[in-house]
Design a protein around this motif. Sequence first.
Motif, PDB file in Angstrom:
ATOM      1  N   SER A 279      36.605  47.551  37.897  1.00 36.23           N
ATOM      2  CA  SER A 279      35.493  46.807  37.306  1.00 36.23           C
ATOM      3  C   SER A 279      35.140  45.581  38.122  1.00 36.23           C
ATOM      4  CB  SER A 279      35.853  46.388  35.875  1.00 36.23           C
ATOM      5  OG  SER A 279      36.865  45.383  35.869  1.00 36.23           O
ATOM      6  N   PHE A 280      36.034  45.171  39.044  1.00 38.13           N
ATOM      7  CA  PHE A 280      35.740  44.041  39.920  1.00 38.13           C
ATOM      8  C   PHE A 280      34.528  44.392  40.791  1.00 38.13           C
ATOM      9  CE2 PHE A 280      40.571  42.979  40.020  1.00 38.13           C
ATOM     10  CZ  PHE A 280      40.490  42.552  38.691  1.00 38.13           C
ATOM     11  N   ALA A 281      33.653  43.436  40.990  1.00 40.06           N
ATOM     12  CA  ALA A 281      32.345  43.695  41.601  1.00 40.06           C
ATOM     13  C   ALA A 281      32.438  44.441  42.929  1.00 40.06           C
ATOM     14  CB  ALA A 281      31.600  42.375  41.788  1.00 40.06           C
ATOM     15  N   TYR A 282      33.239  43.915  43.851  1.00 39.07           N
ATOM     16  CA  TYR A 282      33.260  44.519  45.184  1.00 39.07           C
ATOM     17  C   TYR A 282      34.286  45.630  45.314  1.00 39.07           C
ATOM     18  CZ  TYR A 282      29.672  41.579  47.177  1.00 39.07           C
ATOM     19  OH  TYR A 282      28.463  41.014  47.462  1.00 39.07           O
TER      20      TYR A 282
ATOM     21  N   ALA B  10      44.232  44.116  24.357  1.00 39.47           N
ATOM     22  CA  ALA B  10      42.881  43.862  23.849  1.00 39.47           C
ATOM     23  C   ALA B  10      42.090  42.974  24.805  1.00 39.47           C
ATOM     24  CB  ALA B  10      42.959  43.219  22.467  1.00 39.47           C
ATOM     25  N   LEU B  11      42.748  41.955  25.365  1.00 47.63           N
ATOM     26  CA  LEU B  11      42.080  41.074  26.318  1.00 47.63           C
ATOM     27  C   LEU B  11      41.674  41.830  27.582  1.00 47.63           C
ATOM     28  CD1 LEU B  11      41.171  38.269  27.253  1.00 47.63           C
ATOM     29  CD2 LEU B  11      43.520  37.849  28.032  1.00 47.63           C
ATOM     30  N   LEU B  12      42.570  42.685  28.083  1.00 47.16           N
ATOM     31  CA  LEU B  12      42.252  43.474  29.277  1.00 47.16           C
ATOM     32  C   LEU B  12      41.104  44.435  29.007  1.00 47.16           C
ATOM     33  CD1 LEU B  12      45.841  44.297  30.610  1.00 47.16           C
ATOM     34  CD2 LEU B  12      44.144  42.807  31.687  1.00 47.16           C
ATOM     35  N   LEU B  13      41.093  45.034  27.818  1.00 45.92           N
ATOM     36  CA  LEU B  13      39.990  45.927  27.460  1.00 45.92           C
ATOM     37  C   LEU B  13      38.679  45.158  27.401  1.00 45.92           C
ATOM     38  CD1 LEU B  13      38.983  48.706  26.558  1.00 45.92           C
ATOM     39  CD2 LEU B  13      39.584  48.072  24.210  1.00 45.92           C
ATOM     40  N   LEU B  14      38.700  43.969  26.809  1.00 44.31           N
ATOM     41  CA  LEU B  14      37.501  43.141  26.710  1.00 44.31           C
ATOM     42  C   LEU B  14      36.992  42.751  28.104  1.00 44.31           C
ATOM     43  CD1 LEU B  14      35.527  41.592  24.863  1.00 44.31           C
ATOM     44  CD2 LEU B  14      37.119  39.667  24.922  1.00 44.31           C
ATOM     45  N   LEU B  15      37.916  42.303  28.965  1.00 44.14           N
ATOM     46  CA  LEU B  15      37.531  41.941  30.337  1.00 44.14           C
ATOM     47  C   LEU B  15      36.960  43.142  31.083  1.00 44.14           C
ATOM     48  CD1 LEU B  15      40.535  39.660  31.424  1.00 44.14           C
ATOM     49  CD2 LEU B  15      38.155  38.940  31.061  1.00 44.14           C
ATOM     50  N   THR B  16      37.578  44.307  30.900  1.00 47.04           N
ATOM     51  CA  THR B  16      37.126  45.504  31.603  1.00 47.04           C
ATOM     52  C   THR B  16      35.721  45.901  31.177  1.00 47.04           C
ATOM     53  OG1 THR B  16      39.415  46.292  31.775  1.00 47.04           O
ATOM     54  CG2 THR B  16      37.665  47.928  32.072  1.00 47.04           C
ATOM     55  N   VAL B  17      35.483  45.919  29.883  1.00 46.60           N
ATOM     56  CA  VAL B  17      34.163  46.284  29.373  1.00 46.60           C
ATOM     57  C   VAL B  17      33.116  45.279  29.844  1.00 46.60           C
ATOM     58  CG1 VAL B  17      32.772  46.552  27.286  1.00 46.60           C
ATOM     59  CG2 VAL B  17      35.085  47.522  27.381  1.00 46.60           C
ATOM     60  N   TYR B  18      33.451  43.994  29.750  1.00 42.90           N
ATOM     61  CA  TYR B  18      32.512  42.957  30.177  1.00 42.90           C
ATOM     62  C   TYR B  18      32.173  43.096  31.663  1.00 42.90           C
ATOM     63  CZ  TYR B  18      30.993  38.461  32.008  1.00 42.90           C
ATOM     64  OH  TYR B  18      30.311  37.479  32.687  1.00 42.90           O
TER      65      TYR B  18
ATOM     66  N   TYR C 121      28.578  43.891  33.104  1.00 42.57           N
ATOM     67  CA  TYR C 121      27.924  42.820  33.872  1.00 42.57           C
ATOM     68  C   TYR C 121      27.621  43.273  35.297  1.00 42.57           C
ATOM     69  CZ  TYR C 121      27.358  38.308  36.254  1.00 42.57           C
ATOM     70  OH  TYR C 121      26.890  37.272  37.013  1.00 42.57           O
ATOM     71  N   ASN C 122      28.630  43.804  35.987  1.00 41.09           N
ATOM     72  CA  ASN C 122      28.451  44.155  37.402  1.00 41.09           C
ATOM     73  C   ASN C 122      27.555  45.370  37.604  1.00 41.09           C
ATOM     74  OD1 ASN C 122      30.056  42.065  38.569  1.00 41.09           O
ATOM     75  ND2 ASN C 122      31.908  43.173  38.007  1.00 41.09           N
ATOM     76  N   THR C 123      27.716  46.405  36.782  1.00 47.08           N
ATOM     77  CA  THR C 123      26.884  47.596  36.970  1.00 47.08           C
ATOM     78  C   THR C 123      25.423  47.327  36.605  1.00 47.08           C
ATOM     79  OG1 THR C 123      27.531  48.364  34.749  1.00 47.08           O
ATOM     80  CG2 THR C 123      28.728  49.270  36.640  1.00 47.08           C
ATOM     81  N   SER C 124      25.179  46.480  35.611  1.00 46.54           N
ATOM     82  CA  SER C 124      23.786  46.167  35.253  1.00 46.54           C
ATOM     83  C   SER C 124      23.081  45.451  36.397  1.00 46.54           C
ATOM     84  CB  SER C 124      23.741  45.322  33.980  1.00 46.54           C
ATOM     85  OG  SER C 124      24.407  44.079  34.167  1.00 46.54           O
ATOM     86  N   LEU C 125      23.759  44.489  37.022  1.00 42.21           N
ATOM     87  CA  LEU C 125      23.159  43.804  38.165  1.00 42.21           C
ATOM     88  C   LEU C 125      23.023  44.730  39.368  1.00 42.21           C
ATOM     89  CD1 LEU C 125      24.878  40.278  38.032  1.00 42.21           C
ATOM     90  CD2 LEU C 125      22.510  40.842  37.496  1.00 42.21           C
ATOM     91  N   PHE C 126      24.011  45.578  39.575  1.00 42.21           N
ATOM     92  CA  PHE C 126      23.979  46.525  40.694  1.00 42.21           C
ATOM     93  C   PHE C 126      22.811  47.496  40.550  1.00 42.21           C
ATOM     94  CE2 PHE C 126      25.472  50.808  42.088  1.00 42.21           C
ATOM     95  CZ  PHE C 126      25.408  50.591  43.453  1.00 42.21           C
ATOM     96  N   ILE C 127      22.661  48.072  39.360  1.00 40.26           N
ATOM     97  CA  ILE C 127      21.562  49.022  39.132  1.00 40.26           C
ATOM     98  C   ILE C 127      20.215  48.312  39.211  1.00 40.26           C
ATOM     99  CG2 ILE C 127      20.517  50.545  37.410  1.00 40.26           C
ATOM    100  CD1 ILE C 127      23.374  51.212  36.482  1.00 40.26           C
TER     101      ILE C 127
END
Length: 601
Positions: free
Chosen positions: A295-298, A579-587, A591-597
């Motif tokens: 999920s990390f941008a790069y 739960a925190l990791l799931l939240l970070l992953t979804v976010y 966030y990154n795929t929306s900007l990428f697309i």
Amino acid sequence: MLMKRITALFDRERRGEIIRFATVGVAATLMQYVLYVLFIQLLHPALANTLAYGLSFVFNYIASTRYTFRVKSNMQRGTGFLLAHAINYTLQTVLLTLFLQLGLPKVWALLPVFAVCVPTNFVLVRFFLKGRQAKPKSAAGRPGMLSALWQQLRLSRDERWPALAAAITAIALNAVVIGKYADSFMRYGKGPWGPFLQQFHVSGFDPFSYTIISHWASFYHIGVRHPLLALFFYPLSWINKGLYYVTGLNCVQLLYGLLLVAAATYSFVFLTRIYNRVVGVRRREAWLLGAYTFSFAYMLLTVCVPDHFGLSLFVLTLILWLAGNKGTSSQMGWTPWRTFWLVFLTAGLTLTNGVKAMMAALYVNGRRFWRVKFILVGIVLPMVLLLLISHYQYQWLGRPAEKARAERKAKIEAWEQRMHPERAKKKAKSEKKKKKRSSKQGRALTDDGMLQWSDVSTPRLPAAVHNLFGESLQLHADSLLQDIGQRRPVIVKYRTPIPYIVEGLIVLLFLVGVWYGRRSRFLWLVVGWFAYDMVIHFAFGFALNEVYIMTAHWAFMLPIGTAYLLRTLQGRWRKALNALLLLLTVYLWAYNTSLFIYYMV
């Protein structure tokens, strides 16, 4: 003892296989040669051999499974057979090119190639179709190099669905990139460079792989940094030429996209194995950490852009998994020759990452690493070979191409000075502005050699906050995916505090995980890799002004540290961290795929 071994090679079963292989091999080779002789009347010899090889391949597979080795055809054997013939085809293409350059006539040049490749192909095909029976383990119980590699590439039953999900995700990301540039790139057929460098703009990633595969002989001077990269693309270039001849389309995006999908899928598999089998988190937690990693941008961009980082990620994660798994048991280390190949391939893709393979060998072998034979064969020999390959590659292909481009540029400039002096003046002013702009993007120690990629002027703390742990993990909405060589400033800030909070959480989870896992030797190998990257980027300033494009070299180490924290916690604290990791992953994915697309569409 020697006679017993020789006798064993010619037992009844082996003799029968050799006779049957010879029968099928003669038929397939004759078929390939006849087609080759027909095709060279119209095509380049290498392309003619590609088409002839492909047509004889189908017959060869059916006959090899049903008659030669008498095994049942399945997906695993089909994949192995395809891999064996991919290696054999690559060897054939290289040798055919060599014999043609030595002056052999086109009609006869393929015959000495068969003399080398046919026995090699027998060994490869037998290994992949009959598995462990083809080559017994050594007396020490250590499997051979090919057998060990095949074992790592095989997916267990519980890995298949997560791997399929990773592959589908990588395919979707590649489809977005291919769709954006397909109209222009697929119509390109001739010319030394094509539209790739002018039209492809995704941050600082370079589409040189498209150029090399489309027109291999004119690749740019890769130099010491990537000594084997162009050679890896040589077989793909011929496959692409064959597809262009049949379809009339440049299929370079599809070919490289398939390579990236495979690399991304196995990188995900190797990382989840590390989380689950080396660190010790639960299987579903390992899958969550795998999704978190990509999920990390790069990391997300690496699996779909035409640069070498996706291939480097595959090799690095493979080596890290092999080091954590230590091959077959904790009592065995890597042999000098196995280390040779790991260092050779890793450093061949990116020279600086060869150091990580050496660090992994030290971790696995301990004191045995310092033996003279191990140092000479596993470390010195691959580095010397890579330097020689880089030198002769440049002398053979890079230097003539550079000279031709310089002469062509000089002619154009002279013509413009004579015919359009005003245009020449504007061009000179534009070049001065470009140099002035690049000087603001980081001052190097020298203008030549490896040190031209250093940076002594970019401030380190802002670069760490906004670029290293900023852009690498979360895209900036401002200057979105722009290239620093064009309009993007060195430092770009986020609009809101949210990305800084997310960045801080990711780094904090890694640091706390390192503390909790400080007694693990494997974690200290990972920390050593991470520290090495930080030293070359921040002490030497290597590519510091666009450090985020190298995220694939180090970002996968952050979740490994977090995995040690997750392994330590129990009860509600563990559930809270999940739960925190799931939240970070979804976010991060959203966030990154929306900007990428948004950027691509």
